[in-house]
Design an enzyme around this catalytic site. Structure first.
Site, PDB file in Angstrom:
ATOM      1  N   SER A  62       0.794  -1.233   0.000  1.00  0.00           N
ATOM      2  CA  SER A  62       0.000   0.000   0.000  1.00  0.00           C
ATOM      3  C   SER A  62       0.827   1.285   0.000  1.00  0.00           C
ATOM      4  O   SER A  62       0.261   2.378  -0.129  1.00  0.00           O
ATOM      5  CB  SER A  62      -0.962   0.009   1.191  1.00  0.00           C
ATOM      6  OG  SER A  62      -2.040  -0.878   0.955  1.00  0.00           O
ATOM      7  N   ARG A 166     -10.150  -8.618 -10.343  1.00  0.00           N
ATOM      8  CA  ARG A 166      -9.833  -8.808  -8.927  1.00  0.00           C
ATOM      9  C   ARG A 166     -10.788  -8.039  -8.026  1.00  0.00           C
ATOM     10  O   ARG A 166     -11.141  -8.506  -6.935  1.00  0.00           O
ATOM     11  CB  ARG A 166      -8.394  -8.395  -8.617  1.00  0.00           C
ATOM     12  CG  ARG A 166      -8.011  -8.685  -7.168  1.00  0.00           C
ATOM     13  CD  ARG A 166      -6.627  -8.231  -6.795  1.00  0.00           C
ATOM     14  NE  ARG A 166      -5.589  -9.001  -7.471  1.00  0.00           N
ATOM     15  CZ  ARG A 166      -4.286  -8.882  -7.195  1.00  0.00           C
ATOM     16  NH1 ARG A 166      -3.884  -8.020  -6.295  1.00  0.00           N
ATOM     17  NH2 ARG A 166      -3.398  -9.605  -7.850  1.00  0.00           N
ATOM     18  N   TYR A 181     -11.298   1.357   3.968  1.00  0.00           N
ATOM     19  CA  TYR A 181     -10.020   1.159   3.298  1.00  0.00           C
ATOM     20  C   TYR A 181     -10.188   0.089   2.226  1.00  0.00           C
ATOM     21  O   TYR A 181     -10.743  -0.984   2.491  1.00  0.00           O
ATOM     22  CB  TYR A 181      -8.976   0.718   4.322  1.00  0.00           C
ATOM     23  CG  TYR A 181      -7.566   0.763   3.794  1.00  0.00           C
ATOM     24  CD1 TYR A 181      -6.998   1.964   3.389  1.00  0.00           C
ATOM     25  CD2 TYR A 181      -6.798  -0.392   3.716  1.00  0.00           C
ATOM     26  CE1 TYR A 181      -5.704   2.014   2.908  1.00  0.00           C
ATOM     27  CE2 TYR A 181      -5.499  -0.349   3.252  1.00  0.00           C
ATOM     28  CZ  TYR A 181      -4.963   0.855   2.843  1.00  0.00           C
ATOM     29  OH  TYR A 181      -3.673   0.900   2.362  1.00  0.00           O
ATOM     30  N   TYR A 261       5.659 -14.785  -7.298  1.00  0.00           N
ATOM     31  CA  TYR A 261       5.503 -13.628  -8.180  1.00  0.00           C
ATOM     32  C   TYR A 261       5.216 -14.060  -9.611  1.00  0.00           C
ATOM     33  O   TYR A 261       5.872 -14.947 -10.151  1.00  0.00           O
ATOM     34  CB  TYR A 261       6.765 -12.761  -8.148  1.00  0.00           C
ATOM     35  CG  TYR A 261       6.655 -11.562  -9.052  1.00  0.00           C
ATOM     36  CD1 TYR A 261       5.961 -10.443  -8.647  1.00  0.00           C
ATOM     37  CD2 TYR A 261       7.203 -11.571 -10.337  1.00  0.00           C
ATOM     38  CE1 TYR A 261       5.815  -9.350  -9.486  1.00  0.00           C
ATOM     39  CE2 TYR A 261       7.066 -10.492 -11.183  1.00  0.00           C
ATOM     40  CZ  TYR A 261       6.372  -9.383 -10.742  1.00  0.00           C
ATOM     41  OH  TYR A 261       6.224  -8.308 -11.578  1.00  0.00           O
TER      42      TYR A 261
END
Length: 408
Positions: A62, A166, A181, A261
């Protein structure tokens, strides 16, 4: 910086209380230009660690949000979009979402109503558009269970997903009427791409990073595109550690196959950036100095102005009664708002050495940053550790901040 603080930081790493740390601070006058790094880049016993440094590639999560916000403000500055313009026509998947109102007592199925208020850039940047995070909100998790929607894999980085897929779930409230949030900055990143016609990674480099001297690839949404072809992902990115609940020591966090990843994915403007803490500090210092390299002063002011509507401000301060979901030092007794850039202290008896207008935020792996324009100082605390809001990292982050302010 005090030698006592550095000794405590080293001791914490050596005793496996934290995996590593990069701590950096600069002020406007040039009196403070501090950099200290200590620890290995990974605790994985099967990997070959290097020494952590300001250039080590952290998963910023974030901390990405500030960079994306600046990109969006660049478009505001250029007259491409207004802060209070309805942007839903550019974000079709988001615009199509209804507002989740509850669940039917008999069937357990979700109930909805049509959205009636506009989705504006201001609301996306300040988490007041109704866009939550499915992994942080019980209502969205229940919605996913009721509708058969797969819940996102925690810590999954990439892997072919897109912002549209997503975050394709309902709003938690009418835009502007509360605060949660969530994925507003991911949608803001898509908005930047739609309006500019440029991939977010390129837009951020050209308009935010290059002007302050960040090399290409040193902060990026796609680190393997710029890594050495001989370097596998685990050697390109700093490894994540986790705290063992039994011993209290930190150990290597070994990702599942789904958490490894993956390069083929959208640039997620709320969570997807990788880069060095030293490169991040260059952006912070430019904003601190208000030097116009990234944003003109009349645009940069939005990073330090309270932007929430009254109901959303009240909901934010209610959410901060318990801060276990957030990383960083968030004192009690402070009045908070959200600016275009992050959590903004607007007053209160709990400020301590901080000044009104203190701006801060963080990333889930216990990284955090701050800018105090009145004091003329900014800083970054970097590490890669789970769980979120680790008590030992928070303690050291507070010590770091205290030590910096003692030198002003």
């Amino acid at each position: 910086m005090t030698t006592e603080f550095e000794a405590r930081l080293k001791k914490a790493v050596d005793e496996r209380l934290i995996p590593n740390a990069v701590v950096l601070a600069r002020d406007k006058s040039g009196k403070i230009d501090y950099s200290f790094s200590y620890g290995p880049t990974t605790l994985d016993p099967d990997a070959t660690p290097a020494q952590i440094s300001p250039d080590s590639m952290f998963s910023m999560f974030s901390m990405t949000k500030l960079i994306t916000s600046i990109c969006a403000l660049k478009l505001v500055e250029e007259g491409v979009v207004g802060l209070d313009e309805d942007v839903s026509k550019h974000l079709e998947a988001l615009a199509a979402q209804p507002v989740l109102t509850g669940f039917d007592d008999a069937t357990g199925q979700p109930t909805y109503k049509d959205r009636t208020r506009p989705i504006t850039l201001r609301r996306l940047l300040t988490h007041s558009a109704g866009t939550g995070y499915i992994l942080m909100d019980d209502r969205l998790r229940r919605w996913a269970e009721a509708t058969g929607r797969p819940v996102p894999v925690p810590l999954r980085r990439g892997g072919g997903s897109t912002v549209d897929t997503r975050f394709n779930y309902p709003l938690l409230f009418e835009p502007g009427e509360s605060w949660a949030y969530g994925s507003g900055l991911d949608w803001a990143g898509r908005l930047v791409e739609k309006l500019s016609g440029v991939p977010l990674d390129d837009f951020a480099y050209q308009n935010v990073l290059e002007p302050v001297g960040v090399p290409r690839g040193a902060m990026t949404f796609h680190p393997l595109r710029f890594a050495s072809r001989s370097s596998p992902p685990d050697e390109t990115l700093v490894g994540t550690a986790s705290r063992d609940p039994g011993s209290g020591k930190v150990v290597a966090f070994l990702p599942t196959e789904e958490q490894h990843y993956g390069e083929q994915h959208d640039a997620f403007g709320g969570e997807g950036l990788f880069g060095g803490a030293g490169q991040y500090l260059k952006v912070l210092h430019s904003i601190l100095a208000d030097d116009g390299k990234i944003l003109k002063p009349q645009t940069a002011k939005y990073l330090f102005e309270p932007l929430l509507e009254p109901a959303a401000r009240e909901a934010l301060n209610l959410a901060l009664h318990a801060t276990d979901w957030a990383v960083g030092v968030i004192p009690k007794g402070v009045d908070y708002d959200w600016s275009a850039g992050g959590l903004l202290s607007t007053g209160g008896d709990g400020l301590g050495h901080r000044n009104k207008g203190f701006l801060q935020w963080s990333g889930m792996l216990n990284m955090s940053w701050f800018i105090d324009r009145e004091a003329g100082v900014c800083g970054v605390f970097g590490t890669q550790l789970l769980p979120v809001n680790d008590a030992k990292v928070k303690e050291l982050t507070k010590e770091f901040e205290d030590a910096i302010y003692s030198r002003l």
